[in-house]
Design a protein around this motif. Structure first.
Motif, PDB file in Angstrom:
ATOM      1  N   PHE A   1     -29.731 -84.499 -12.099  1.00 15.76           N
ATOM      2  CA  PHE A   1     -30.945 -84.843 -13.130  1.00 15.76           C
ATOM      3  C   PHE A   1     -32.129 -85.114 -12.423  1.00 15.76           C
ATOM      4  CE2 PHE A   1     -27.068 -85.209 -16.048  1.00 15.76           C
ATOM      5  CZ  PHE A   1     -27.886 -84.196 -17.166  1.00 15.76           C
ATOM      6  N   SER A   2     -32.068 -84.954 -11.060  1.00 14.38           N
ATOM      7  CA  SER A   2     -33.229 -85.068 -10.068  1.00 14.38           C
ATOM      8  C   SER A   2     -34.353 -84.256 -10.535  1.00 14.38           C
ATOM      9  CB  SER A   2     -33.083 -84.987  -8.853  1.00 14.38           C
ATOM     10  OG  SER A   2     -32.759 -83.774  -8.150  1.00 14.38           O
ATOM     11  N   GLN A   3     -35.638 -84.189 -10.330  1.00 13.32           N
ATOM     12  CA  GLN A   3     -36.693 -83.477 -10.522  1.00 13.32           C
ATOM     13  C   GLN A   3     -36.483 -81.968 -10.128  1.00 13.32           C
ATOM     14  OE1 GLN A   3     -39.210 -83.848 -12.616  1.00 13.32           O
ATOM     15  NE2 GLN A   3     -38.257 -85.870 -13.184  1.00 13.32           N
ATOM     16  N   GLU A   4     -36.181 -81.948  -8.692  1.00 11.30           N
ATOM     17  CA  GLU A   4     -35.687 -80.522  -8.005  1.00 11.30           C
ATOM     18  C   GLU A   4     -34.859 -79.888  -8.677  1.00 11.30           C
ATOM     19  OE1 GLU A   4     -35.722 -83.568  -6.077  1.00 11.30           O
ATOM     20  OE2 GLU A   4     -37.510 -83.751  -5.790  1.00 11.30           O
ATOM     21  N   ALA A   5     -33.630 -80.676  -9.005  1.00  7.59           N
ATOM     22  CA  ALA A   5     -32.596 -79.775  -9.403  1.00  7.59           C
ATOM     23  C   ALA A   5     -32.904 -79.215 -10.936  1.00  7.59           C
ATOM     24  CB  ALA A   5     -31.332 -80.743  -9.876  1.00  7.59           C
ATOM     25  N   MET A   6     -33.454 -79.946 -11.881  1.00  8.32           N
ATOM     26  CA  MET A   6     -33.979 -79.568 -13.172  1.00  8.32           C
ATOM     27  C   MET A   6     -34.945 -78.447 -12.935  1.00  8.32           C
ATOM     28  SD  MET A   6     -32.499 -81.364 -15.431  1.00  8.32           S
ATOM     29  CE  MET A   6     -33.482 -81.606 -16.935  1.00  8.32           C
ATOM     30  N   LYS A   7     -35.824 -78.404 -11.896  1.00  7.34           N
ATOM     31  CA  LYS A   7     -36.952 -77.335 -11.765  1.00  7.34           C
ATOM     32  C   LYS A   7     -36.068 -76.054 -11.538  1.00  7.34           C
ATOM     33  CE  LYS A   7     -41.152 -76.114  -9.746  1.00  7.34           C
ATOM     34  NZ  LYS A   7     -41.142 -74.830 -10.419  1.00  7.34           N
ATOM     35  N   ALA A   8     -35.252 -76.248 -10.625  1.00  5.36           N
ATOM     36  CA  ALA A   8     -34.217 -75.146 -10.142  1.00  5.36           C
ATOM     37  C   ALA A   8     -33.498 -74.624 -11.296  1.00  5.36           C
ATOM     38  CB  ALA A   8     -33.509 -75.589  -9.070  1.00  5.36           C
ATOM     39  N   ARG A   9     -33.030 -75.361 -12.061  1.00  4.13           N
ATOM     40  CA  ARG A   9     -32.255 -74.765 -13.238  1.00  4.13           C
ATOM     41  C   ARG A   9     -33.143 -74.094 -14.436  1.00  4.13           C
ATOM     42  NH1 ARG A   9     -28.840 -79.513 -12.850  1.00  4.13           N
ATOM     43  NH2 ARG A   9     -30.122 -80.533 -14.205  1.00  4.13           N
ATOM     44  N   THR A  10     -34.320 -74.761 -14.616  1.00  2.00           N
ATOM     45  CA  THR A  10     -35.022 -74.218 -15.358  1.00  2.00           C
ATOM     46  C   THR A  10     -35.822 -72.853 -14.702  1.00  2.00           C
ATOM     47  OG1 THR A  10     -35.913 -76.511 -16.192  1.00  2.00           O
ATOM     48  CG2 THR A  10     -37.213 -74.651 -16.605  1.00  2.00           C
ATOM     49  N   ASP A  11     -36.199 -72.806 -13.725  1.00  2.00           N
ATOM     50  CA  ASP A  11     -36.622 -71.593 -13.261  1.00  2.00           C
ATOM     51  C   ASP A  11     -35.643 -70.475 -13.123  1.00  2.00           C
ATOM     52  OD1 ASP A  11     -38.875 -72.734 -12.601  1.00  2.00           O
ATOM     53  OD2 ASP A  11     -38.733 -72.994 -10.489  1.00  2.00           O
ATOM     54  N   LYS A  12     -34.356 -70.656 -12.749  1.00  2.00           N
ATOM     55  CA  LYS A  12     -33.189 -69.771 -13.063  1.00  2.00           C
ATOM     56  C   LYS A  12     -33.212 -69.193 -14.278  1.00  2.00           C
ATOM     57  CE  LYS A  12     -28.371 -69.207 -12.073  1.00  2.00           C
ATOM     58  NZ  LYS A  12     -27.034 -69.878 -11.967  1.00  2.00           N
ATOM     59  N   PHE A  13     -32.966 -70.298 -15.309  1.00  2.00           N
ATOM     60  CA  PHE A  13     -32.900 -69.650 -16.821  1.00  2.00           C
ATOM     61  C   PHE A  13     -34.157 -68.812 -17.133  1.00  2.00           C
ATOM     62  CE2 PHE A  13     -34.173 -70.719 -21.218  1.00  2.00           C
ATOM     63  CZ  PHE A  13     -33.208 -70.097 -21.921  1.00  2.00           C
ATOM     64  N   LEU A  14     -35.294 -68.910 -16.928  1.00  2.00           N
ATOM     65  CA  LEU A  14     -36.534 -68.271 -17.155  1.00  2.00           C
ATOM     66  C   LEU A  14     -36.428 -67.018 -16.746  1.00  2.00           C
ATOM     67  CD1 LEU A  14     -39.301 -70.985 -17.286  1.00  2.00           C
ATOM     68  CD2 LEU A  14     -38.174 -70.016 -19.138  1.00  2.00           C
ATOM     69  N   SER A  15     -36.107 -67.244 -15.323  1.00  2.00           N
ATOM     70  CA  SER A  15     -36.088 -65.679 -14.765  1.00  2.00           C
ATOM     71  C   SER A  15     -35.071 -64.706 -15.241  1.00  2.00           C
ATOM     72  CB  SER A  15     -35.754 -65.812 -13.209  1.00  2.00           C
ATOM     73  OG  SER A  15     -34.518 -66.423 -12.915  1.00  2.00           O
ATOM     74  N   GLU A  16     -33.725 -65.461 -15.717  1.00  2.00           N
ATOM     75  CA  GLU A  16     -32.709 -64.717 -16.168  1.00  2.00           C
ATOM     76  C   GLU A  16     -32.932 -64.139 -17.683  1.00  2.00           C
ATOM     77  OE1 GLU A  16     -29.133 -66.844 -16.117  1.00  2.00           O
ATOM     78  OE2 GLU A  16     -28.769 -66.648 -14.096  1.00  2.00           O
ATOM     79  N   ARG A  17     -33.844 -65.145 -18.414  1.00  2.00           N
ATOM     80  CA  ARG A  17     -34.280 -64.712 -19.751  1.00  2.00           C
ATOM     81  C   ARG A  17     -35.350 -63.606 -19.556  1.00  2.00           C
ATOM     82  NH1 ARG A  17     -37.962 -68.359 -22.435  1.00  2.00           N
ATOM     83  NH2 ARG A  17     -38.909 -67.001 -24.166  1.00  2.00           N
ATOM     84  N   ASN A  18     -36.238 -63.797 -18.772  1.00  2.00           N
ATOM     85  CA  ASN A  18     -37.403 -62.550 -18.383  1.00  2.00           C
ATOM     86  C   ASN A  18     -36.767 -61.213 -18.073  1.00  2.00           C
ATOM     87  OD1 ASN A  18     -39.568 -64.338 -19.268  1.00  2.00           O
ATOM     88  ND2 ASN A  18     -39.826 -64.894 -17.176  1.00  2.00           N
ATOM     89  N   GLU A  19     -35.782 -61.490 -17.367  1.00  2.00           N
ATOM     90  CA  GLU A  19     -35.107 -60.009 -17.029  1.00  2.00           C
ATOM     91  C   GLU A  19     -34.282 -59.470 -17.946  1.00  2.00           C
ATOM     92  OE1 GLU A  19     -31.216 -58.941 -14.256  1.00  2.00           O
ATOM     93  OE2 GLU A  19     -32.625 -60.618 -13.339  1.00  2.00           O
ATOM     94  N   VAL A  20     -33.671 -60.131 -18.761  1.00  2.00           N
ATOM     95  CA  VAL A  20     -32.989 -59.719 -20.095  1.00  2.00           C
ATOM     96  C   VAL A  20     -34.191 -58.963 -21.178  1.00  2.00           C
ATOM     97  CG1 VAL A  20     -31.880 -60.202 -22.320  1.00  2.00           C
ATOM     98  CG2 VAL A  20     -30.962 -61.313 -19.939  1.00  2.00           C
TER      99      VAL A  20
END
Length: 93
Positions: free
Chosen positions: A36-55
């Motif tokens: 739950f560190s800031q870097e880990a949260m940002k990485a998961r959020t960025d991954k989710f948004l990129s996958e969602r945009n791709e779909v």
């Protein structure tokens, strides 16, 4: 290790836990804090948004057909000679 010693000294003994149990719990807490560190949260959020945009980009987009509002179609395409009664145009749905 420092947190485990501190936790064992101040609360672990009072609760009747062994040092090994306190060490395992402290290690689990450290892993959760890393997730739950800031870097880990940002990485998961960025991954989710990129996958969602791709779909969303791959999804089919609805477009209207060119003939949808074509007003040059004659009325005979919709009405026959039997569908006019007293000036009204009944198509028969």
């Amino acid at each position: 290790m420092r947190n485990a010693h501190r936790t064992y000294k101040y609360s672990g003994k009072k609760q009747g836990k062994t040092f090994g149990e306190v060490l395992k719990a402290t290690w689990r807490l450290a892993k959760l804090q890393e997730n739950f560190s800031q870097e880990a949260m940002k990485a998961r959020t960025d991954k989710f948004l990129s996958e969602r945009n791709e779909v969303m980009n791959k999804a089919a987009k609805a477009t209207r057909h060119e003939g949808y509002n074509n007003l040059s179609i004659p009325a005979s395409a919709y009405y026959n000679s039997n569908s006019t009664h007293y000036g009204a145009h009944y198509v028969g749905d």
